[in-house]
Design an enzyme around this catalytic site. Structure first.
Site, short mmCIF file in Angstrom:
data_model
loop_
_atom_site.label_atom_id
_atom_site.label_comp_id
_atom_site.label_asym_id
_atom_site.label_seq_id
_atom_site.Cartn_x
_atom_site.Cartn_y
_atom_site.Cartn_z
CD GLU A 116 -1.36 0.46 3.61
OE1 GLU A 116 -1.90 1.58 3.72
OE2 GLU A 116 -1.62 -0.51 4.33
NE ARG A 174 -0.32 6.56 5.30
CZ ARG A 174 -0.53 5.26 5.32
NH1 ARG A 174 -0.79 4.65 6.46
NH2 ARG A 174 -0.50 4.56 4.22
#
Length: 143
Positions: A100, A111
């Site tokens: 990821e 994030r």
């Protein structure tokens, strides 16, 4: 006579500070600029990436794909980590197959929810999620 070395020292400190704030930028490439299917210029996209990408990918995904192609360095320590596919929304593969990567969201100090998931090393399949793994859209990255 003592003021002269102090002035030089201050000028050197100021120059060093300016240099840290304004790092040198690489010379522009002679290759034609790539664009996404939404018409977004992507001059930082390396030649290994396609000239166009699906319209559902945000502009920031181009930066993430560039970092993936170069194998970093990544802005977040979690980038490149194994994606466990615990929700089982992607095809079942051995642990470690999926990785990821964060797709930055402008204006957020964390994030966010946007990620690119790759499968294989080097990547052979790509998925995008903008809802933190609730749904995925596959796309290809080929010259």
């Amino acid at each position: 006579m003592r003021k002269f070395p102090v002035i030089i020292l201050l000028m050197l400190l100021l120059a060093g500070w300016w240099w840290l704030q304004h790092p040198a930028t690489p010379a522009p490439s002679q290759a034609p600029a790539a664009t996404s299917s939404a018409g977004v210029p992507s001059a930082s996209v390396p030649q290994a990436l396609p000239r166009t990408l699906p319209g559902f990918l945000p502009r920031e995904a181009l930066t993430t794909l560039d970092l993936i192609a170069r194998d970093g360095p990544f802005p977040h320590p979690q980038d490149g980590a194994t994606f466990g596919n615990r929700e089982k929304h992607l095809p079942q593969k051995p642990r470690g197959y999926y990785r990821e990567y964060t797709v930055e969201t402008p204006g957020l100090s964390h994030r966010g929810a946007r990620r690119i998931i790759t499968g294989g090393r080097p990547p052979v399949i790509y998925y995008y999620t903008d809802d933190h793994y609730d749904s995925f859209r596959s796309f290809t990255v080929s010259p």
